[in-house]
Design a protein around this motif. Sequence first.
Motif, PDB file in Angstrom:
ATOM      1  N   PRO A   5      58.865 -17.914 -75.235  1.00 10.10           N
ATOM      2  CA  PRO A   5      58.382 -19.227 -75.694  1.00 10.10           C
ATOM      3  C   PRO A   5      57.802 -19.191 -77.117  1.00 10.10           C
ATOM      4  CG  PRO A   5      57.721 -18.876 -73.426  1.00 10.10           C
ATOM      5  CD  PRO A   5      58.290 -17.571 -73.924  1.00 10.10           C
ATOM      6  N   GLN A   6      57.113 -18.099 -77.472  1.00  9.26           N
ATOM      7  CA  GLN A   6      56.588 -17.975 -78.834  1.00  9.26           C
ATOM      8  C   GLN A   6      57.730 -17.883 -79.844  1.00  9.26           C
ATOM      9  OE1 GLN A   6      54.202 -14.471 -78.084  1.00  9.26           O
ATOM     10  NE2 GLN A   6      52.281 -15.647 -78.207  1.00  9.26           N
ATOM     11  N   PHE A   7      58.767 -17.121 -79.508  1.00 11.71           N
ATOM     12  CA  PHE A   7      59.917 -17.015 -80.399  1.00 11.71           C
ATOM     13  C   PHE A   7      60.586 -18.378 -80.567  1.00 11.71           C
ATOM     14  CE2 PHE A   7      64.523 -16.784 -80.812  1.00 11.71           C
ATOM     15  CZ  PHE A   7      64.607 -16.263 -82.097  1.00 11.71           C
ATOM     16  N   VAL A   8      60.757 -19.117 -79.494  1.00 10.06           N
ATOM     17  CA  VAL A   8      61.395 -20.437 -79.567  1.00 10.06           C
ATOM     18  C   VAL A   8      60.562 -21.362 -80.449  1.00 10.06           C
ATOM     19  CG1 VAL A   8      62.053 -22.493 -78.237  1.00 10.06           C
ATOM     20  CG2 VAL A   8      62.656 -20.203 -77.399  1.00 10.06           C
ATOM     21  N   THR A   9      59.255 -21.308 -80.313  1.00 14.78           N
ATOM     22  CA  THR A   9      58.379 -22.111 -81.180  1.00 14.78           C
ATOM     23  C   THR A   9      58.602 -21.741 -82.638  1.00 14.78           C
ATOM     24  OG1 THR A   9      56.714 -22.396 -79.461  1.00 14.78           O
ATOM     25  CG2 THR A   9      55.976 -22.656 -81.747  1.00 14.78           C
ATOM     26  N   TYR A  10      58.647 -20.445 -82.935  1.00 18.81           N
ATOM     27  CA  TYR A  10      58.904 -19.984 -84.299  1.00 18.81           C
ATOM     28  C   TYR A  10      60.260 -20.501 -84.785  1.00 18.81           C
ATOM     29  CZ  TYR A  10      60.654 -17.042 -88.016  1.00 18.81           C
ATOM     30  OH  TYR A  10      61.243 -16.618 -89.178  1.00 18.81           O
ATOM     31  N   ARG A  80      68.187 -17.225 -66.828  1.00 21.81           N
ATOM     32  CA  ARG A  80      67.241 -17.982 -65.988  1.00 21.81           C
ATOM     33  C   ARG A  80      65.817 -17.483 -66.196  1.00 21.81           C
ATOM     34  NH1 ARG A  80      70.819 -16.923 -61.934  1.00 21.81           N
ATOM     35  NH2 ARG A  80      72.319 -18.568 -61.672  1.00 21.81           N
ATOM     36  N   ASN A  81      65.656 -16.170 -66.267  1.00 17.33           N
ATOM     37  CA  ASN A  81      64.337 -15.580 -66.454  1.00 17.33           C
ATOM     38  C   ASN A  81      63.694 -16.066 -67.750  1.00 17.33           C
ATOM     39  OD1 ASN A  81      62.093 -13.731 -66.127  1.00 17.33           O
ATOM     40  ND2 ASN A  81      63.115 -12.425 -67.621  1.00 17.33           N
ATOM     41  N   TYR A  82      64.428 -16.007 -68.847  1.00 17.47           N
ATOM     42  CA  TYR A  82      63.862 -16.415 -70.136  1.00 17.47           C
ATOM     43  C   TYR A  82      63.657 -17.928 -70.228  1.00 17.47           C
ATOM     44  CZ  TYR A  82      64.155 -11.763 -72.071  1.00 17.47           C
ATOM     45  OH  TYR A  82      63.951 -10.430 -72.325  1.00 17.47           O
ATOM     46  N   TYR A  83      64.675 -18.684 -69.909  1.00 21.46           N
ATOM     47  CA  TYR A  83      64.597 -20.132 -70.105  1.00 21.46           C
ATOM     48  C   TYR A  83      63.655 -20.815 -69.117  1.00 21.46           C
ATOM     49  CZ  TYR A  83      67.934 -20.108 -73.852  1.00 21.46           C
ATOM     50  OH  TYR A  83      68.537 -19.902 -75.060  1.00 21.46           O
ATOM     51  N   GLU A  89      59.373 -29.968 -72.720  1.00 19.60           N
ATOM     52  CA  GLU A  89      59.533 -30.463 -74.091  1.00 19.60           C
ATOM     53  C   GLU A  89      60.097 -29.384 -75.007  1.00 19.60           C
ATOM     54  OE1 GLU A  89      59.793 -33.116 -77.112  1.00 19.60           O
ATOM     55  OE2 GLU A  89      59.341 -33.556 -75.025  1.00 19.60           O
ATOM     56  N   GLN A  90      59.666 -28.154 -74.828  1.00 17.73           N
ATOM     57  CA  GLN A  90      60.168 -27.057 -75.660  1.00 17.73           C
ATOM     58  C   GLN A  90      61.658 -26.826 -75.371  1.00 17.73           C
ATOM     59  OE1 GLN A  90      58.383 -23.159 -75.034  1.00 17.73           O
ATOM     60  NE2 GLN A  90      58.438 -22.784 -77.242  1.00 17.73           N
ATOM     61  N   PHE A  91      62.044 -26.872 -74.103  1.00 18.91           N
ATOM     62  CA  PHE A  91      63.457 -26.713 -73.744  1.00 18.91           C
ATOM     63  C   PHE A  91      64.280 -27.860 -74.336  1.00 18.91           C
ATOM     64  CE2 PHE A  91      67.101 -27.619 -71.077  1.00 18.91           C
ATOM     65  CZ  PHE A  91      67.717 -26.385 -71.025  1.00 18.91           C
ATOM     66  N   GLU A 113      75.633 -22.774 -67.483  1.00 18.97           N
ATOM     67  CA  GLU A 113      75.205 -23.491 -66.277  1.00 18.97           C
ATOM     68  C   GLU A 113      73.870 -22.970 -65.760  1.00 18.97           C
ATOM     69  OE1 GLU A 113      76.518 -26.192 -64.701  1.00 18.97           O
ATOM     70  OE2 GLU A 113      78.005 -26.316 -66.320  1.00 18.97           O
ATOM     71  N   ALA A 114      73.632 -21.670 -65.912  1.00 21.23           N
ATOM     72  CA  ALA A 114      72.421 -21.040 -65.376  1.00 21.23           C
ATOM     73  C   ALA A 114      71.149 -21.618 -65.970  1.00 21.23           C
ATOM     74  CB  ALA A 114      72.468 -19.538 -65.618  1.00 21.23           C
ATOM     75  N   ILE A 115      71.212 -22.209 -67.158  1.00 24.04           N
ATOM     76  CA  ILE A 115      69.971 -22.709 -67.774  1.00 24.04           C
ATOM     77  C   ILE A 115      69.964 -24.219 -67.951  1.00 24.04           C
ATOM     78  CG2 ILE A 115      69.502 -20.545 -68.961  1.00 24.04           C
ATOM     79  CD1 ILE A 115      70.515 -21.894 -71.548  1.00 24.04           C
ATOM     80  N   LYS A 116      71.005 -24.904 -67.508  1.00 28.49           N
ATOM     81  CA  LYS A 116      71.031 -26.357 -67.647  1.00 28.49           C
ATOM     82  C   LYS A 116      69.932 -26.990 -66.803  1.00 28.49           C
ATOM     83  CE  LYS A 116      75.715 -27.441 -68.970  1.00 28.49           C
ATOM     84  NZ  LYS A 116      76.965 -28.094 -68.566  1.00 28.49           N
ATOM     85  N   ARG A 117      69.341 -28.027 -67.352  1.00 26.41           N
ATOM     86  CA  ARG A 117      68.374 -28.829 -66.592  1.00 26.41           C
ATOM     87  C   ARG A 117      68.339 -30.205 -67.184  1.00 26.41           C
ATOM     88  NH1 ARG A 117      62.451 -26.554 -68.713  1.00 26.41           N
ATOM     89  NH2 ARG A 117      63.339 -24.512 -69.062  1.00 26.41           N
TER      90      ARG A 117
END
Length: 119
Positions: A5-10, A80-83, A89-91, A113-117
């Motif tokens: 999550p920190q990396f995604v924010t960056y 799945r583990n990471y996402y 909101e971040q996703f 498909e594994a991370i779709k939501r």
Amino acid sequence: MVSFPQFVTYYLQASPKNIHWEDMNKLCDPCTVDYDFIGYYETLKPDSDYILNLIRAPNSTRFPDPQKSPTHSSSDDSLRNYYSQLAGEQFKRLSQNEGLVTDLELFNYFMPEAIKREI
């Protein structure tokens, strides 16, 4: 250690992005090159064999087999583990990021498909 999550924010806030995380369409202008062939990591072995044959490389010339040291970093379980660590909101911001969406479309990739939501 930096969490996902920190990396995604960056990634979402960095401007300009670090060259390693730059949008591919901005980094190398792929649409300005008239490619004869576009290979994919998923088909690296047959793609590289095809190109080596096309250029008449000696039979002893082979591209290293990527399956000999797989990382499984894009397995459904890893994704799945990471996402799953990303808040809604971040996703949403990541999955709608203009550069990422353009890069996916440019190279004919889709969200796994594994991370779709629902967003």
